[in-house]
Design a protein around this motif. Sequence first.
Motif, PDB file in Angstrom:
ATOM      1  N   GLN A 456      38.253  44.039  35.508  1.00 58.88           N
ATOM      2  CA  GLN A 456      38.539  43.809  36.926  1.00 58.88           C
ATOM      3  C   GLN A 456      38.045  42.431  37.360  1.00 58.88           C
ATOM      4  O   GLN A 456      38.720  41.712  38.097  1.00 58.88           O
ATOM      5  CB  GLN A 456      37.877  44.895  37.784  1.00 58.88           C
ATOM      6  CG  GLN A 456      38.132  44.749  39.283  1.00 58.88           C
ATOM      7  CD  GLN A 456      39.605  44.802  39.630  1.00 58.88           C
ATOM      8  OE1 GLN A 456      40.307  45.703  39.229  1.00 58.88           O
ATOM      9  NE2 GLN A 456      40.090  43.812  40.357  1.00 58.88           N
ATOM     10  N   ALA A 457      36.868  42.047  36.867  1.00 58.70           N
ATOM     11  CA  ALA A 457      36.317  40.738  37.209  1.00 58.70           C
ATOM     12  C   ALA A 457      37.183  39.621  36.645  1.00 58.70           C
ATOM     13  O   ALA A 457      37.408  38.594  37.291  1.00 58.70           O
ATOM     14  CB  ALA A 457      34.893  40.618  36.684  1.00 58.70           C
ATOM     15  N   LEU A 458      37.681  39.822  35.415  1.00 59.65           N
ATOM     16  CA  LEU A 458      38.542  38.813  34.803  1.00 59.65           C
ATOM     17  C   LEU A 458      39.854  38.709  35.565  1.00 59.65           C
ATOM     18  O   LEU A 458      40.404  37.621  35.756  1.00 59.65           O
ATOM     19  CB  LEU A 458      38.798  39.169  33.336  1.00 59.65           C
ATOM     20  CG  LEU A 458      39.408  38.051  32.485  1.00 59.65           C
ATOM     21  CD1 LEU A 458      38.468  36.856  32.415  1.00 59.65           C
ATOM     22  CD2 LEU A 458      39.707  38.549  31.090  1.00 59.65           C
ATOM     23  N   GLN A 459      40.352  39.846  36.022  1.00 62.62           N
ATOM     24  CA  GLN A 459      41.574  39.850  36.826  1.00 62.62           C
ATOM     25  C   GLN A 459      41.344  39.087  38.121  1.00 62.62           C
ATOM     26  O   GLN A 459      42.205  38.323  38.561  1.00 62.62           O
ATOM     27  CB  GLN A 459      41.977  41.289  37.118  1.00 62.62           C
ATOM     28  CG  GLN A 459      43.322  41.432  37.811  1.00 62.62           C
ATOM     29  CD  GLN A 459      43.722  42.889  37.927  1.00 62.62           C
ATOM     30  OE1 GLN A 459      43.590  43.667  36.992  1.00 62.62           O
ATOM     31  NE2 GLN A 459      44.216  43.273  39.083  1.00 62.62           N
ATOM     32  N   ASN A 460      40.172  39.280  38.720  1.00 62.55           N
ATOM     33  CA  ASN A 460      39.824  38.510  39.919  1.00 62.55           C
ATOM     34  C   ASN A 460      39.817  37.010  39.619  1.00 62.55           C
ATOM     35  O   ASN A 460      40.303  36.200  40.409  1.00 62.55           O
ATOM     36  CB  ASN A 460      38.446  38.923  40.436  1.00 62.55           C
ATOM     37  CG  ASN A 460      38.423  40.338  40.984  1.00 62.55           C
ATOM     38  OD1 ASN A 460      39.457  40.892  41.339  1.00 62.55           O
ATOM     39  ND2 ASN A 460      37.242  40.929  41.056  1.00 62.55           N
ATOM     40  N   ALA A 461      39.243  36.658  38.452  1.00 57.32           N
ATOM     41  CA  ALA A 461      39.168  35.250  38.063  1.00 57.32           C
ATOM     42  C   ALA A 461      40.566  34.653  37.899  1.00 57.32           C
ATOM     43  O   ALA A 461      40.806  33.492  38.239  1.00 57.32           O
ATOM     44  CB  ALA A 461      38.382  35.103  36.757  1.00 57.32           C
ATOM     45  N   LEU A 462      41.471  35.461  37.410  1.00 56.12           N
ATOM     46  CA  LEU A 462      42.849  35.014  37.237  1.00 56.12           C
ATOM     47  C   LEU A 462      43.499  34.711  38.580  1.00 56.12           C
ATOM     48  O   LEU A 462      44.195  33.703  38.745  1.00 56.12           O
ATOM     49  CB  LEU A 462      43.642  36.096  36.496  1.00 56.12           C
ATOM     50  CG  LEU A 462      45.097  35.789  36.166  1.00 56.12           C
ATOM     51  CD1 LEU A 462      45.186  34.598  35.234  1.00 56.12           C
ATOM     52  CD2 LEU A 462      45.754  36.995  35.523  1.00 56.12           C
ATOM     53  N   ILE A 463      43.260  35.573  39.557  1.00 56.58           N
ATOM     54  CA  ILE A 463      43.820  35.361  40.895  1.00 56.58           C
ATOM     55  C   ILE A 463      43.208  34.115  41.537  1.00 56.58           C
ATOM     56  O   ILE A 463      43.889  33.356  42.230  1.00 56.58           O
ATOM     57  CB  ILE A 463      43.567  36.594  41.794  1.00 56.58           C
ATOM     58  CG1 ILE A 463      44.169  37.847  41.162  1.00 56.58           C
ATOM     59  CG2 ILE A 463      44.140  36.372  43.184  1.00 56.58           C
ATOM     60  CD1 ILE A 463      45.627  37.733  40.794  1.00 56.58           C
ATOM     61  N   ILE A 464      41.920  33.888  41.283  1.00 56.05           N
ATOM     62  CA  ILE A 464      41.258  32.692  41.806  1.00 56.05           C
ATOM     63  C   ILE A 464      41.877  31.437  41.192  1.00 56.05           C
ATOM     64  O   ILE A 464      42.132  30.441  41.879  1.00 56.05           O
ATOM     65  CB  ILE A 464      39.739  32.744  41.516  1.00 56.05           C
ATOM     66  CG1 ILE A 464      39.100  33.898  42.301  1.00 56.05           C
ATOM     67  CG2 ILE A 464      39.060  31.421  41.875  1.00 56.05           C
ATOM     68  CD1 ILE A 464      37.699  34.256  41.838  1.00 56.05           C
ATOM     69  N   ALA A 465      42.156  31.487  39.875  1.00 56.27           N
ATOM     70  CA  ALA A 465      42.763  30.339  39.191  1.00 56.27           C
ATOM     71  C   ALA A 465      44.161  30.049  39.730  1.00 56.27           C
ATOM     72  O   ALA A 465      44.638  28.910  39.666  1.00 56.27           O
ATOM     73  CB  ALA A 465      42.828  30.604  37.688  1.00 56.27           C
ATOM     74  N   ALA A 466      44.822  31.069  40.268  1.00 54.56           N
ATOM     75  CA  ALA A 466      46.181  30.887  40.788  1.00 54.56           C
ATOM     76  C   ALA A 466      46.200  29.984  42.015  1.00 54.56           C
ATOM     77  O   ALA A 466      47.206  29.305  42.263  1.00 54.56           O
ATOM     78  CB  ALA A 466      46.787  32.245  41.149  1.00 54.56           C
ATOM     79  N   PHE A 467      45.114  29.968  42.781  1.00 57.61           N
ATOM     80  CA  PHE A 467      45.111  29.199  44.026  1.00 57.61           C
ATOM     81  C   PHE A 467      45.292  27.702  43.769  1.00 57.61           C
ATOM     82  O   PHE A 467      46.227  27.096  44.313  1.00 57.61           O
ATOM     83  CB  PHE A 467      43.838  29.478  44.821  1.00 57.61           C
ATOM     84  CG  PHE A 467      43.806  28.812  46.164  1.00 57.61           C
ATOM     85  CD1 PHE A 467      44.727  29.152  47.141  1.00 57.61           C
ATOM     86  CD2 PHE A 467      42.858  27.844  46.449  1.00 57.61           C
ATOM     87  CE1 PHE A 467      44.710  28.530  48.380  1.00 57.61           C
ATOM     88  CE2 PHE A 467      42.832  27.223  47.682  1.00 57.61           C
ATOM     89  CZ  PHE A 467      43.756  27.563  48.651  1.00 57.61           C
TER      90      PHE A 467
END
Length: 502
Positions: A456-467
Amino acid sequence: MKKISNVFWITLAIVFAAVAFGVISPNNFENITGNIQAFITSTFGWYYLILVTIIVIFCIFLIFSPVGLIKLGKPDEEPEFSKGTWFAMLFSAGMGIGLVFWGAAEPLSHFLAPPLAEGGTAAANKEAMRYTFFHWGIHAWAIYAIVALALAYYKFRKDEPGLISATLKPVFGKSMEGPLGTVVDVLAVFATVVGVATTLGFGAAQINGGLSYLLGLPNNFTVQFFIIAAVTVLFMISAWTGLGKGIKYLSNTNMILAISLLVLMFFIGPSILILDMFTDSIGGYIQNIVTMSFRIAPLNEEHRSWINGWTIFYWAWWISWSPFVGIFIARVSRGRTIREFLIGVLLLPALVSFLWFATFGTSAIETQNSGFDLTQFATEEVLFAIFNQMPGSIILSIIAIVLISTFFITSADSATFVLGMQTTYGSLTPPNTVKLTWGIAQSTVALILLYSGGLQALQNALIIAAFPFSFIILFMMISLYRSLTKEKKELGLYFKQKKKGV
């Protein structure tokens, strides 16, 4: 190994640091990334909605523009792959496991907790299908298409390196060959590693869920470890054989299995209702596409929370996946015209996705309405629980598990090629040693995060990288527009001179 760029080492170090943090302190990692993700979605939700809508409009503009006749390659080049194989490859890379994982679960979730209607009603059923179509339809594929188009145009038409940074040269010039270009490419590679590792984790969880439901195997890390280990060996063998063999044959196999499962489910399930829901949902999707594209619910906290959790989350998710999927689609699209490329990438996969969700989503909702409570199952088990209520459940489950496995292999296989390409100065034939390194790295990241509970944390990191990558996509569109406008003028002048006999 002389071909390896600095992007390889920098990204590897960043991924290692993020994973190490996730393993040492998973709760803190999840809390920090979760808070950042929540801030981005709540503060910049309007930006995501407007950006993705602009991308869709830009793609449609290019389809009808005269520049649609320009080839992604030299004027006399023919496509490298047949239309069937090309479609199978781009579809397998672009959606893959996601369709199987969410095919039944997402419409069911929207039916029980819809964005506007009362849960569990006929209105909720319609909303569930309409919003699922919206999340997996043209908007998602437009994001992939614009990144892939820019890469294919500059690589095959302008002979630039097959790097994200190379597509920004018309805007930023030679600076893309220096540290700024490295930052752009590192961001793209990081998003790819994290995105694929997360998908491998979810894929392993669903295969484990199916085996647990079917064979009674325990649903735990040990089983998932052996699943990932086995799949890693298979996708590395495929990656070693190259695009023309491994990925090509696997992608075609994926399509055969997916169509087989879809057809079986259609005839075993509520066939007429599926067709009715598909037709009605297409109409609802077209009728409400503008409203859904801009809906942000600024005055209703509950509705805004739903939009943040689904629509904006999905837009960020597709953006974060666009470097990986875009680069791969670009690589297999050489020789096609811009118009043919955009029609193929935008419409065909979206239509197949609509058929898929209409079939599996309608079956899920009907199963729930029949009195069998699907909410008691984990997301990865919902599909198999539905199969268990139907004749031929064992056959359906076996096909689904094999399909997930082949999608699993194809996604990882495609990713090793893309990562190899992006870390060897855009080489179209990255060394097998580099692909092997990235393949092992992806599987290791997935295993470590499954073990530590950090997916879940890695998925969050992925969404952050999308910005930050969303701004790169904006500049890619500006860059592409400038280059295509210039080429259109040059072609127009050429044909005028030719007509005059100059």
